[in-house]
Design a protein around this motif. Structure first.
Motif, PDB file in Angstrom:
ATOM      1  N   ALA A  12       0.801  -1.221  -0.014  1.00  0.00           N
ATOM      2  CA  ALA A  12       0.062   0.007  -0.222  1.00  0.00           C
ATOM      3  C   ALA A  12       0.962   1.228  -0.091  1.00  0.00           C
ATOM      4  O   ALA A  12       0.432   2.333  -0.662  1.00  0.00           O
ATOM      5  N   ALA A  13       2.212   1.267   0.713  1.00  0.00           N
ATOM      6  CA  ALA A  13       2.943   2.439   0.633  1.00  0.00           C
ATOM      7  C   ALA A  13       3.375   2.692  -0.804  1.00  0.00           C
ATOM      8  O   ALA A  13       3.682   3.715  -1.162  1.00  0.00           O
ATOM      9  N   ILE A  14       3.878   1.606  -1.545  1.00  0.00           N
ATOM     10  CA  ILE A  14       4.117   1.796  -2.770  1.00  0.00           C
ATOM     11  C   ILE A  14       3.222   2.124  -3.705  1.00  0.00           C
ATOM     12  O   ILE A  14       3.283   3.245  -4.534  1.00  0.00           O
ATOM     13  N   ILE A  15       1.900   1.668  -3.501  1.00  0.00           N
ATOM     14  CA  ILE A  15       0.728   2.423  -4.445  1.00  0.00           C
ATOM     15  C   ILE A  15       0.624   3.620  -4.108  1.00  0.00           C
ATOM     16  O   ILE A  15       0.089   4.285  -5.033  1.00  0.00           O
ATOM     17  N   SER A  16       0.662   4.015  -2.994  1.00  0.00           N
ATOM     18  CA  SER A  16       0.420   5.546  -2.670  1.00  0.00           C
ATOM     19  C   SER A  16       1.023   6.405  -3.270  1.00  0.00           C
ATOM     20  O   SER A  16       0.938   7.634  -3.548  1.00  0.00           O
ATOM     21  N   HIS A  17       2.385   5.842  -4.072  1.00  0.00           N
ATOM     22  CA  HIS A  17       3.221   6.881  -4.920  1.00  0.00           C
ATOM     23  C   HIS A  17       2.711   7.110  -6.165  1.00  0.00           C
ATOM     24  O   HIS A  17       3.280   7.692  -6.876  1.00  0.00           O
ATOM     25  N   LEU A  18       1.752   6.278  -6.608  1.00  0.00           N
ATOM     26  CA  LEU A  18       1.106   6.370  -8.004  1.00  0.00           C
ATOM     27  C   LEU A  18       0.055   7.213  -8.176  1.00  0.00           C
ATOM     28  O   LEU A  18      -1.173   7.284  -8.166  1.00  0.00           O
ATOM     29  N   TRP A  19       0.738   8.568  -8.165  1.00  0.00           N
ATOM     30  CA  TRP A  19      -0.270   9.836  -8.286  1.00  0.00           C
ATOM     31  C   TRP A  19      -1.380   9.920  -7.316  1.00  0.00           C
ATOM     32  O   TRP A  19      -1.562   9.238  -6.306  1.00  0.00           O
ATOM     33  N   VAL A  20      -2.505  10.342  -7.628  1.00  0.00           N
ATOM     34  CA  VAL A  20      -3.674  10.723  -6.739  1.00  0.00           C
ATOM     35  C   VAL A  20      -4.456   9.421  -6.798  1.00  0.00           C
ATOM     36  O   VAL A  20      -4.945   9.238  -5.631  1.00  0.00           O
ATOM     37  N   ILE A  21      -4.647   8.763  -7.754  1.00  0.00           N
ATOM     38  CA  ILE A  21      -5.397   7.472  -7.857  1.00  0.00           C
ATOM     39  C   ILE A  21      -4.939   6.282  -6.839  1.00  0.00           C
ATOM     40  O   ILE A  21      -5.435   5.991  -6.089  1.00  0.00           O
ATOM     41  N   GLY A  22      -3.552   6.266  -6.896  1.00  0.00           N
ATOM     42  CA  GLY A  22      -2.725   5.239  -6.131  1.00  0.00           C
ATOM     43  C   GLY A  22      -2.714   5.841  -4.697  1.00  0.00           C
ATOM     44  O   GLY A  22      -3.031   5.019  -3.755  1.00  0.00           O
ATOM     45  N   LEU A  23      -2.813   7.036  -4.334  1.00  0.00           N
ATOM     46  CA  LEU A  23      -2.893   7.760  -3.140  1.00  0.00           C
ATOM     47  C   LEU A  23      -4.354   7.454  -2.585  1.00  0.00           C
ATOM     48  O   LEU A  23      -4.552   7.031  -1.484  1.00  0.00           O
ATOM     49  N   ILE A  24      -5.378   7.548  -3.347  1.00  0.00           N
ATOM     50  CA  ILE A  24      -6.842   7.235  -2.693  1.00  0.00           C
ATOM     51  C   ILE A  24      -6.738   5.785  -2.628  1.00  0.00           C
ATOM     52  O   ILE A  24      -7.522   5.428  -1.591  1.00  0.00           O
ATOM     53  N   PHE A  27      -5.242   4.873   0.528  1.00  0.00           N
ATOM     54  CA  PHE A  27      -5.923   5.416   1.622  1.00  0.00           C
ATOM     55  C   PHE A  27      -6.792   4.604   2.045  1.00  0.00           C
ATOM     56  O   PHE A  27      -7.114   4.238   3.283  1.00  0.00           O
ATOM     57  N   PHE A  28      -7.870   3.728   1.213  1.00  0.00           N
ATOM     58  CA  PHE A  28      -8.781   3.030   1.468  1.00  0.00           C
ATOM     59  C   PHE A  28      -8.312   1.645   1.724  1.00  0.00           C
ATOM     60  O   PHE A  28      -8.856   0.927   2.648  1.00  0.00           O
ATOM     61  N   PHE A  40       2.491   6.567   7.050  1.00  0.00           N
ATOM     62  CA  PHE A  40       3.785   7.430   6.968  1.00  0.00           C
ATOM     63  C   PHE A  40       3.826   7.915   5.488  1.00  0.00           C
ATOM     64  O   PHE A  40       3.986   8.981   5.142  1.00  0.00           O
ATOM     65  N   TYR A  41       3.694   6.883   4.690  1.00  0.00           N
ATOM     66  CA  TYR A  41       4.039   7.354   3.181  1.00  0.00           C
ATOM     67  C   TYR A  41       2.935   7.921   2.733  1.00  0.00           C
ATOM     68  O   TYR A  41       2.942   8.793   1.614  1.00  0.00           O
ATOM     69  N   ILE A  42       1.584   7.656   3.176  1.00  0.00           N
ATOM     70  CA  ILE A  42       0.426   8.513   2.421  1.00  0.00           C
ATOM     71  C   ILE A  42       0.598   9.849   3.014  1.00  0.00           C
ATOM     72  O   ILE A  42       0.368  10.666   2.189  1.00  0.00           O
ATOM     73  N   ARG A  43       1.031  10.043   4.108  1.00  0.00           N
ATOM     74  CA  ARG A  43       1.463  11.333   4.661  1.00  0.00           C
ATOM     75  C   ARG A  43       2.430  12.164   3.527  1.00  0.00           C
ATOM     76  O   ARG A  43       2.073  13.598   3.191  1.00  0.00           O
ATOM     77  N   THR A  45       3.196  11.328   0.464  1.00  0.00           N
ATOM     78  CA  THR A  45       2.758  11.600  -0.843  1.00  0.00           C
ATOM     79  C   THR A  45       1.662  12.607  -1.105  1.00  0.00           C
ATOM     80  O   THR A  45       1.317  13.268  -1.907  1.00  0.00           O
ATOM     81  N   ILE A  46       0.980  12.645   0.001  1.00  0.00           N
ATOM     82  CA  ILE A  46      -0.124  13.949   0.168  1.00  0.00           C
ATOM     83  C   ILE A  46       0.270  15.090   0.221  1.00  0.00           C
ATOM     84  O   ILE A  46       0.279  16.046  -0.681  1.00  0.00           O
ATOM     85  N   GLY A  47       1.730  15.380   1.004  1.00  0.00           N
ATOM     86  CA  GLY A  47       2.364  16.583   0.800  1.00  0.00           C
ATOM     87  C   GLY A  47       3.095  16.879  -0.652  1.00  0.00           C
ATOM     88  O   GLY A  47       2.835  18.033  -1.155  1.00  0.00           O
ATOM     89  N   LEU A  48       3.449  15.700  -1.074  1.00  0.00           N
ATOM     90  CA  LEU A  48       4.335  15.994  -2.615  1.00  0.00           C
ATOM     91  C   LEU A  48       3.108  16.282  -3.529  1.00  0.00           C
ATOM     92  O   LEU A  48       3.442  17.015  -4.478  1.00  0.00           O
ATOM     93  N   ASN A  49       2.005  15.512  -3.444  1.00  0.00           N
ATOM     94  CA  ASN A  49       0.843  15.787  -4.475  1.00  0.00           C
ATOM     95  C   ASN A  49       0.459  17.317  -4.370  1.00  0.00           C
ATOM     96  O   ASN A  49       0.133  17.857  -5.400  1.00  0.00           O
ATOM     97  N   LEU A  50       0.596  17.653  -3.121  1.00  0.00           N
ATOM     98  CA  LEU A  50      -0.204  19.182  -2.831  1.00  0.00           C
ATOM     99  C   LEU A  50       1.038  20.119  -3.258  1.00  0.00           C
ATOM    100  O   LEU A  50       0.705  21.187  -3.822  1.00  0.00           O
ATOM    101  N   PHE A  51       2.258  19.784  -2.940  1.00  0.00           N
ATOM    102  CA  PHE A  51       3.433  20.770  -3.828  1.00  0.00           C
ATOM    103  C   PHE A  51       3.200  20.721  -5.391  1.00  0.00           C
ATOM    104  O   PHE A  51       3.516  21.699  -5.687  1.00  0.00           O
TER     105      PHE A  51
END
Length: 108
Positions: A12-24, A27-28, A40-43, A45-51
């Motif tokens: 799931a940590a690796i999947i969270s890095h796959l842009w917004v879709i992977g993050l969602i 998260f689920f 930890f990695y969701i937080r 990638t949220i920050g990186l996507n917001l940047f």
């Protein structure tokens, strides 16, 4: 216990890095059974996507495409660092802003 937590949350940590879709999706995946490593990695990638979003809206618009490109490359390098940490199973903070991401999104 720590090794099991990392092993369990690594996908799931690796999947969270796959842009917004992977993050969602991550998260689920992490919503039912909270895994600290995944969170930890969701937080991060949220920050990186917001940047990246702010880069597209603000930097490109007000400072020009060259500045936006430079900031985009920096964000991409930070994303690569985070992705490598997830693959290795290490909690690797993004340089400079990683601690702030953990603090700002601590409720995720």
């Amino acid at each position: 216990m720590e090794n099991y937590t990392v092993k369990e949350g690594k996908t799931a940590a690796i999947i969270s890095h796959l842009w917004v879709i992977g993050l969602i999706i991550a998260f689920f995946m992490n919503n039912n059974k909270r895994n600290y490593f995944t969170s930890f990695y969701i937080r991060q990638t949220i920050g990186l996507n917001l940047f990246q979003l702010l880069n597209g809206w603000i930097i490109y618009k007000f400072l020009g495409s060259t500045a936006g490109y430079i900031v985009g490359v920096i964000i991409f390098v930070l994303w690569i660092i985070s992705l490598i940490g997830a693959f290795k199973g290490e909690k690797k903070l993004v340089p400079v802003v990683g601690e702030q991401f953990q603090e700002w999104f601590k409720n995720v």
